[in-house]
Design an enzyme around this catalytic site. Structure first.
Site, PDB file in Angstrom:
ATOM      1  N   ASP A   1      32.465  58.696  61.214  1.00 53.42           N
ATOM      2  CA  ASP A   1      31.914  57.429  61.703  1.00 53.42           C
ATOM      3  C   ASP A   1      33.086  56.651  62.280  1.00 53.42           C
ATOM      4  O   ASP A   1      33.660  55.792  61.630  1.00 53.42           O
ATOM      5  CB  ASP A   1      31.270  56.674  60.532  1.00 53.42           C
TER       6      ASP A   1
ATOM      7  N   TYR B   1      21.887  53.651  63.628  1.00 55.06           N
ATOM      8  CA  TYR B   1      23.128  54.425  63.709  1.00 55.06           C
ATOM      9  C   TYR B   1      23.458  55.077  62.366  1.00 55.06           C
ATOM     10  O   TYR B   1      23.627  56.295  62.275  1.00 55.06           O
ATOM     11  CB  TYR B   1      24.254  53.494  64.161  1.00 55.06           C
TER      12      TYR B   1
HETATM   13  N1  AAT Z   1      29.605  52.093  60.765  1.00 58.65           N
HETATM   14  C1  AAT Z   1      30.060  51.215  61.766  1.00 58.65           C
HETATM   15  C2  AAT Z   1      30.444  51.872  62.978  1.00 58.65           C
HETATM   16  C3  AAT Z   1      31.682  52.231  63.338  1.00 58.65           C
HETATM   17  S1  AAT Z   1      32.940  51.894  62.287  1.00 58.65           S
HETATM   18  C4  AAT Z   1      34.339  52.811  62.722  1.00 58.65           C
HETATM   19  C5  AAT Z   1      35.415  52.701  61.639  1.00 58.65           C
HETATM   20  O1  AAT Z   1      36.406  53.707  61.885  1.00 58.65           O
HETATM   21  C6  AAT Z   1      36.173  51.371  61.573  1.00 58.65           C
HETATM   22  O2  AAT Z   1      36.019  50.808  60.310  1.00 58.65           O
HETATM   23  C7  AAT Z   1      37.640  51.761  61.838  1.00 58.65           C
HETATM   24  O3  AAT Z   1      38.577  50.979  61.124  1.00 58.65           O
HETATM   25  C8  AAT Z   1      37.642  53.206  61.383  1.00 58.65           C
HETATM   26  N2  AAT Z   1      38.724  54.039  61.919  1.00 58.65           N
HETATM   27  C9  AAT Z   1      39.259  54.014  63.167  1.00 58.65           C
HETATM   28  N3  AAT Z   1      40.240  54.921  63.288  1.00 58.65           N
HETATM   29  C10 AAT Z   1      40.336  55.563  62.101  1.00 58.65           C
HETATM   30  C11 AAT Z   1      41.177  56.604  61.601  1.00 58.65           C
HETATM   31  N4  AAT Z   1      42.109  57.166  62.378  1.00 58.65           N
HETATM   32  N5  AAT Z   1      40.997  57.021  60.318  1.00 58.65           N
HETATM   33  C12 AAT Z   1      40.054  56.447  59.524  1.00 58.65           C
HETATM   34  N6  AAT Z   1      39.230  55.451  59.950  1.00 58.65           N
HETATM   35  C13 AAT Z   1      39.384  55.013  61.218  1.00 58.65           C
HETATM   36  C14 AAT Z   1      31.824  52.908  64.669  1.00 58.65           C
HETATM   37  C15 AAT Z   1      31.335  52.061  65.794  1.00 58.65           C
HETATM   38  C16 AAT Z   1      31.216  52.767  67.121  1.00 58.65           C
HETATM   39  C17 AAT Z   1      31.283  51.798  68.282  1.00 58.65           C
HETATM   40  C18 AAT Z   1      30.705  52.333  69.534  1.00 58.65           C
HETATM   41  N7  AAT Z   1      31.033  51.533  70.697  1.00 58.65           N
END
Ligand code: AAT
Length: 291
Positions: free
Chosen positions: A159, A64
């Site tokens: 992400d 990923y």
């Molecule tokens: N790299 C690991 C995969 C991820 S992490 C997604 C991240 O987005 C999380 O740490 C979460 O806290 C952050 N996040 C969520 N909403 C926001 C926002 N509005 N602003 C900033 N950061 C945010 C993704 C996994 C995908 C799963 C698939 N099923």
């Protein structure tokens, strides 16, 4: 629910739940935004879970993090300024760091607990924060982009978690509009864009919005991630009006001889898989189309 196993149950994938055998729960906490859990699994290493949804495992995170990063960054010459939205674990930062042309990396993650937990339990992923080019902003990615100066970034990587909870607005049209504004002409965005097996309606909405907003290229690509729902996940790659970006033919390959690569070789990404990632099954091709 099977005792001793973690099952990923969510209304986003009704009627199915992938399960992993739990050796030990290492952390459980509640942040201002979500429930945060880390457990040691029997076969996928340590696992990070937010609100019951797997965000990464040590074994397959490469598939990923490498793809969401190198698909956009290898598609443009000399990326210099990069913004990461979400990605508080640091894995995307670790991948961006491989690009020696990059001068500045901003990251806006909403949840400080994700950053802290990653530093404690996932040092090989949180290592991304150690790059001196990185500036961490803790806050909502939507607000951060609204306030970002126009035409700043060469690439923006979103992400983000699934569109239930704090990431909901990251899938909506106004957010994509501010992404386009913050990019330079011919700049690129790559956003987490869910699974063609489970979320075609979400993907169709994203594609429709992006076709209106991004006047350059708009493409869907995908990768396999065994511990994500349906075992795969996709990305929306778009470019703004300006120098043409042909996502399917990377112009900025990662140099295999670079010293940083030999210390931490890429596990998943290469130029062939980059091009292959844009090949879609017929049913998805019909729904998504191509431009
Ligand atoms: N790299 C690991 C995969 C991820 S992490 C997604 C991240 O987005 C999380 O740490 C979460 O806290 C952050 N996040 C969520 N909403 C926001 C926002 N509005 N602003 C900033 N950061 C945010 C993704 C996994 C995908 C799963 C698939 N099923």
């Amino acid at each position: 629910v099977i005792p001793g196993w973690f099952s990923e149950i969510s209304p986003m994938w009704p009627g199915e739940a992938h399960s992993l055998k739990v050796e030990k729960i290492l952390f459980q906490g509640k942040s201002d935004y979500q429930n945060v859990m880390v457990f040691q699994s029997s076969t996928y290493g340590k696992v990070l879970v937010l609100d019951g949804v797997i965000q990464l495992t040590e074994r397959d995170e490469c598939a990923y993090q490498e793809m969401i990063t190198h698909l956009p960054l290898c598609s443009i010459p000399n990326p210099k300024k990069v913004l990461v939205i979400g990605g508080g674990d640091g894995g995307v930062l670790r991948e961006v760091s491989r690009h020696s042309s990059v001068e500045k990396i901003d990251i806006c993650e909403i949840d400080k607990m994700v950053v802290d937990v990653s530093k404690e339990f996932f040092p090989d992923i949180a290592v991304g924060f150690e790059d001196p080019r990185v500036t961490l902003h803790v806050g909502d990615g939507v607000a951060f982009l609204k306030a970002a100066p126009e035409g700043t970034y060469d690439a923006i990587i979103v992400d983000s978690s699934d569109p239930i909870g704090p990431a909901q607005e990251l899938f909506e049209k106004p957010f994509f509009e501010s992404v386009a504004k913050a990019l330079r002409p011919g700049g690129v965005v790559c956003t987490q864009a869910e699974s063609i097996w489970l979320h075609m309606h979400i993907i169709e909405d994203i594609v429709a919005n992006c076709r209106q907003i991004f006047k350059g290229s708009v493409n869907y690509a995908w990768t396999t991630v065994p511990t994500y729902p349906s075992g795969m996940i996709g990305f929306m790659l778009c470019s703004t009006e300006g120098p043409h970006v042909d996502f399917k033919h990377p112009v900025n390959p990662i140099d295999e001889d670079d010293s940083q690569q030999s210390a931490r070789p890429l596990k998943f990404y290469n130029s062939e898989i980059h091009t292959a990632a844009f090949c879609l099954p017929s049913f998805a091709k019909r729904a998504i189309g191509s431009k």
